[in-house]
Design a protein around this motif. Structure first.
Motif, PDB file in Angstrom:
ATOM      1  N   GLN A  32     -10.984  33.923  48.967  1.00 48.00           N
ATOM      2  CA  GLN A  32     -10.497  32.607  49.386  1.00 48.00           C
ATOM      3  C   GLN A  32     -11.736  31.799  49.770  1.00 48.00           C
ATOM      4  O   GLN A  32     -12.091  31.693  50.940  1.00 48.00           O
ATOM      5  CB  GLN A  32      -9.530  32.729  50.564  1.00 48.00           C
ATOM      6  CG  GLN A  32      -8.937  31.397  50.967  1.00 48.00           C
ATOM      7  CD  GLN A  32      -7.898  31.544  52.044  1.00 48.00           C
ATOM      8  OE1 GLN A  32      -6.815  32.065  51.794  1.00 48.00           O
ATOM      9  NE2 GLN A  32      -8.227  31.097  53.238  1.00 48.00           N
ATOM     10  N   LYS A  83      -9.537  26.313  52.571  1.00 52.81           N
ATOM     11  CA  LYS A  83      -8.130  26.355  52.951  1.00 52.81           C
ATOM     12  C   LYS A  83      -7.420  27.246  51.934  1.00 52.81           C
ATOM     13  O   LYS A  83      -7.919  27.453  50.819  1.00 52.81           O
ATOM     14  CB  LYS A  83      -7.547  24.950  52.939  1.00 52.81           C
ATOM     15  CG  LYS A  83      -8.136  24.056  54.003  1.00 52.81           C
ATOM     16  CD  LYS A  83      -7.517  22.683  53.957  1.00 52.81           C
ATOM     17  CE  LYS A  83      -8.117  21.815  55.061  1.00 52.81           C
ATOM     18  NZ  LYS A  83      -7.532  20.476  55.070  1.00 52.81           N
ATOM     19  N   PRO A  84      -6.232  27.758  52.277  1.00 52.63           N
ATOM     20  CA  PRO A  84      -5.488  28.574  51.312  1.00 52.63           C
ATOM     21  C   PRO A  84      -5.247  27.807  50.010  1.00 52.63           C
ATOM     22  O   PRO A  84      -5.029  26.598  50.021  1.00 52.63           O
ATOM     23  CB  PRO A  84      -4.172  28.869  52.032  1.00 52.63           C
ATOM     24  CG  PRO A  84      -4.512  28.761  53.481  1.00 52.63           C
ATOM     25  CD  PRO A  84      -5.557  27.676  53.574  1.00 52.63           C
ATOM     26  N   ILE A 130      -2.931  27.080  46.817  1.00 54.01           N
ATOM     27  CA  ILE A 130      -1.528  27.159  46.409  1.00 54.01           C
ATOM     28  C   ILE A 130      -1.409  26.545  45.024  1.00 54.01           C
ATOM     29  O   ILE A 130      -1.805  25.391  44.803  1.00 54.01           O
ATOM     30  CB  ILE A 130      -0.618  26.439  47.424  1.00 54.01           C
ATOM     31  CG1 ILE A 130      -0.770  27.102  48.794  1.00 54.01           C
ATOM     32  CG2 ILE A 130       0.831  26.446  46.939  1.00 54.01           C
ATOM     33  CD1 ILE A 130      -0.124  26.377  49.930  1.00 54.01           C
ATOM     34  N   LYS A 156       2.903  29.013  44.806  1.00 52.38           N
ATOM     35  CA  LYS A 156       2.502  30.359  45.210  1.00 52.38           C
ATOM     36  C   LYS A 156       1.115  30.324  45.833  1.00 52.38           C
ATOM     37  O   LYS A 156       0.208  29.685  45.323  1.00 52.38           O
ATOM     38  CB  LYS A 156       2.493  31.303  43.999  1.00 52.38           C
ATOM     39  CG  LYS A 156       2.128  32.723  44.357  1.00 52.38           C
ATOM     40  CD  LYS A 156       2.181  33.644  43.161  1.00 52.38           C
ATOM     41  CE  LYS A 156       1.733  35.032  43.608  1.00 52.38           C
ATOM     42  NZ  LYS A 156       1.629  35.962  42.502  1.00 52.38           N
ATOM     43  N   ARG A 157       0.991  31.049  46.946  1.00 51.94           N
ATOM     44  CA  ARG A 157      -0.292  31.141  47.632  1.00 51.94           C
ATOM     45  C   ARG A 157      -1.115  32.271  47.033  1.00 51.94           C
ATOM     46  O   ARG A 157      -0.621  33.379  46.848  1.00 51.94           O
ATOM     47  CB  ARG A 157      -0.064  31.397  49.121  1.00 51.94           C
ATOM     48  CG  ARG A 157      -1.362  31.446  49.883  1.00 51.94           C
ATOM     49  CD  ARG A 157      -1.138  31.588  51.358  1.00 51.94           C
ATOM     50  NE  ARG A 157      -2.432  31.565  52.025  1.00 51.94           N
ATOM     51  CZ  ARG A 157      -2.654  32.073  53.202  1.00 51.94           C
ATOM     52  NH1 ARG A 157      -1.665  32.636  53.863  1.00 51.94           N
ATOM     53  NH2 ARG A 157      -3.840  32.025  53.729  1.00 51.94           N
ATOM     54  N   TYR A 158      -2.393  31.972  46.756  1.00 51.10           N
ATOM     55  CA  TYR A 158      -3.316  32.952  46.210  1.00 51.10           C
ATOM     56  C   TYR A 158      -4.413  33.207  47.236  1.00 51.10           C
ATOM     57  O   TYR A 158      -5.216  32.326  47.519  1.00 51.10           O
ATOM     58  CB  TYR A 158      -3.926  32.458  44.893  1.00 51.10           C
ATOM     59  CG  TYR A 158      -2.917  32.422  43.778  1.00 51.10           C
ATOM     60  CD1 TYR A 158      -2.745  33.523  42.958  1.00 51.10           C
ATOM     61  CD2 TYR A 158      -2.120  31.305  43.572  1.00 51.10           C
ATOM     62  CE1 TYR A 158      -1.811  33.512  41.934  1.00 51.10           C
ATOM     63  CE2 TYR A 158      -1.179  31.285  42.548  1.00 51.10           C
ATOM     64  CZ  TYR A 158      -1.030  32.386  41.750  1.00 51.10           C
ATOM     65  OH  TYR A 158      -0.101  32.381  40.744  1.00 51.10           O
ATOM     66  N   GLY A 159      -4.435  34.401  47.782  1.00 53.00           N
ATOM     67  CA  GLY A 159      -5.424  34.759  48.793  1.00 53.00           C
ATOM     68  C   GLY A 159      -6.422  35.774  48.265  1.00 53.00           C
ATOM     69  O   GLY A 159      -6.504  36.044  47.064  1.00 53.00           O
ATOM     70  N   ASP A 174      -8.175  35.052  55.306  1.00 51.27           N
ATOM     71  CA  ASP A 174      -6.974  34.905  54.500  1.00 51.27           C
ATOM     72  C   ASP A 174      -5.727  35.026  55.373  1.00 51.27           C
ATOM     73  O   ASP A 174      -4.879  35.861  55.162  1.00 51.27           O
ATOM     74  CB  ASP A 174      -6.991  35.989  53.416  1.00 51.27           C
ATOM     75  CG  ASP A 174      -5.959  35.728  52.334  1.00 51.27           C
ATOM     76  OD1 ASP A 174      -5.464  34.603  52.242  1.00 51.27           O
ATOM     77  OD2 ASP A 174      -5.665  36.682  51.580  1.00 51.27           O
TER      78      ASP A 174
END
Length: 191
Positions: free
Chosen positions: A106, A164-165, A167, A171-174, A190
């Protein structure tokens, strides 16, 4: 991915040092110190990290607070690939033919080829060849690095900034280190 600290990798690449600048009592620029590389070796000597500099962003340069933070962080042994709310500058050497694991951090990464060639491989199957002086701006995507040479080492310098996260399509990708990453700590950014 087991690791052990050592002063240099057994490569065909030149030794490196890091020059740290500062100010004298009159406010003039000086080279405050020269630090030798301190390699952390992975994969039985097939890949190594030289942690050049690590700090919060923005860094506090007053009273050498940034250097103290870096030295303390390195001594703690608890740095992942990325530093939460910070920046990491790291040199990475890849052995001939070495392919690292497919992974995502991230972070916003600037990967600069210093010596040799490297293939940037993405999870859609594409591969892009990079040579000395080429730069990848890697934006939290799943990727891998492959040294295509059967005889020569590749050296890159990476600067990673926490983000920042990410998205995409809801969908969130970490962070995802993939497989074979024993000894590589999570970054802790994350959350």
């Amino acid at each position: 991915m087991s690791s052990e600290p050592q002063p240099e990798l057994n490569t065909n690449l030149p030794a490196t040092k890091t020059l740290i600048t500062g100010h004298n009592a009159e406010g003039k620029a000086i080279v405050q110190s020269a630090r030798p590389a301190n390699w952390k070796v992975f994969e039985g000597g097939e890949m190594g990290f030289n942690q050049i500099y690590t700090n919060h962003a923005p860094a506090d340069l007053n009273g050498d607070g940034d250097l103290q933070f870096h030295d303390d962080k390195m001594a703690s042994g608890d740095l992942g690939l990325v530093l939460k709310s910070g920046t990491v500058c790291r040199m990475v050497d890849f052995a001939p033919g070495y392919v690292c694991m497919m992974h995502r951090t991230q972070s916003l990464d600037f990967g600069i080829v210093v010596e040799g060639e490297v293939d940037l491989i993405l999870d859609d199957g594409t591969s892009s060849r990079m040579g000395r002086g080429d730069i990848a701006v890697q934006r939290a995507t799943m990727h891998s690095w492959r040294n295509p040479s059967p005889t020569n080492w590749t050296r890159m310098v990476f600067v990673l900034q926490d983000t920042k996260p990410v998205i995409v399509g809801g969908k969130r990708y970490g962070e995802d280190y993939g497989r074979g990453t024993e000894g590589l700590l999570p970054s802790g950014n994350d959350d």
